[in-house]
Design an enzyme around this catalytic site. Structure first.
Site: not given
Ligand SMILES: *Cc1c(COP(=O)(O)O)cnc(C)c1O
Length: 360
Positions: A102, A172, A196
């Site tokens: 990521w 993030d 998530k």
């Molecule tokens: C799932 C995830 C993303 C991407 O998320 P989207 O909502 O599909 O754009 C980005 N960073 C992390 C750490 C993730 O787990």
């Protein structure tokens, strides 16, 4: 009705109580005679839903008054662009900590906006650890420092907060937001896709400090400007109303459970059940440095890859689904977000124990 234990990395399990409440309110929300899906986002009903969701999130995370909470779309992936578009300013340079899949995506997007300095990377050991403070070569003139605080695919989590001096720290937190308390005041921006640990896909939460708003680069689309969204209460256009509503129910579920301190305790216990089993023998392995193991996403391998298919098939038969690891790393992965009940983890551990006994 048979519910499975769903270990998907995302979209992921939601609290059953939340789904049941949504079902009960589906046709008639609080006597309005409408589903939340059918409501005007400008009406007083939805205004109250989004205001309450924000107030509950602020309470749960103890978000200081000088931070805005934005309910956006485009996923965490759009934040890979919105962060540089809004924060790069004249510095035109930012620091990124490279922790895995990521972080890599965030880095490649940021490069479209300015110079990216890889302040630290865990590439030397296949992204199996979180680079230490002492390893970070931070640029004091950087516009911000970006960290992926939980690498969902690699299963690596920061259990401490990097010190970045006066340079804003951007995180993030997509796959571990709300899993434990965080000191929001240490961050300039926190962002997370909802699917998530918050609610349904389609909603992205951004928590941004006031002084970082209002500096979007020229040419930034209105929809991608934090200031435009903040000034319009996240309703520059139609927000993902139903996702906001479900997120609000999840926040209330967390509050009723005892808040993030209690959630963190439960999450530590759940993760320990799996890591203890992995560490108790040689049949299962996890590649991550023990101090940096994620409490949310636990990748693991079987002693013999040839057993993977049997493992997944038998797990499915036992009501344990979505345990296949990400295609980029293989093996298995158990995502055990807030909403995964302890019984689900216990069922997985019992299954793993039995699988080892019969195949070890
Ligand atoms: C799932 C995830 C993303 C991407 O998320 P989207 O909502 O599909 O754009 C980005 N960073 C992390 C750490 C993730 O787990």
């Amino acid at each position: 009705m048979a519910r499975v234990f769903n270990f998907s990395a995302g979209p992921a399990v939601l609290p059953e109580a939340v789904l049941a409440q949504a079902r009960d309110e589906m046709l008639d929300w609080h006597g309005s005679g409408m589903s939340v899906m059918e409501m005007s986002h400008r009406g007083k009903e939805f205004e109250s839903i989004i205001a309450e969701a924000e107030a509950d999130l602020r309470e749960l995370m103890a978000i200081p008054a000088n931070y805005k909470v934005l309910f956006l779309q485009g996923g965490a992936t759009l934040q890979f662009a919105m962060v540089p578009a809004n924060l790069m300013r004249d510095a035109k340079r930012a620091d990124y900590v490279h922790t895995g899949e990521w972080a890599k995506k965030a880095i490649s997007e940021a490069k479209k906006y300015g110079a990216v300095n890889i302040a630290a990377t865990a590439e030397d050991r296949n992204f199996s650890y979180a680079p230490a403070q002492s390893a970070m070569k931070l640029d004091p003139s950087a516009a911000y420092v970006h960290v992926t605080t939980n690498e969902t695919i690699g299963g690596v989590e920061y259990h401490w907060i990097p010190e970045t001096g006066s340079v804003p720290l951007v995180a993030d937190m997509s796959s571990h937001i709300l899993s434990r308390p965080v000191d929001v005041s240490r961050y300039g921006v926190i962002y997370a896709g909802a699917q998530k640990n918050i609610g349904p896909a389609g909603l992205t939460i951004v928590i941004v400090r006031d002084d970082l708003i209002g500096h979007a680069l020229p040419g930034t689309p209105t929809m991608l400007d934090y200031k435009q969204m903040a000034d319009n209460g996240s309703m520059l256009n139609t927000p993902p109303t139903y996702a906001v509503y479900i997120a609000g129910l999840v926040f209330k579920w967390l509050k009723a459970l005892g808040g993030l301190d209690r959630m963190a305790q439960i999450n530590r216990e759940k993760a320990a059940l799996i890591y203890d089993l992995i560490d108790s023998g040689s049949f299962f392995t996890n590649p991550v440095a023990k101090t940096d193991r994620s409490l949310m996403n636990i990748p693991f391998r079987l002693k013999d890859d040839a057993l993977d298919d049997a493992f997944l098939k038998q797990a499915k038969g036992a009501g344990l689904i979505q345990l296949k690891g990400h295609r980029s790393v293989g093996g298995m992965r158990a995502s055990i977000y807030n909403a995964m009940p302890r019984e689900g983890v216990e069922a997985l551990v019992a299954f793993m124990r039995e699988f080892e006994r019969s195949h070890g």
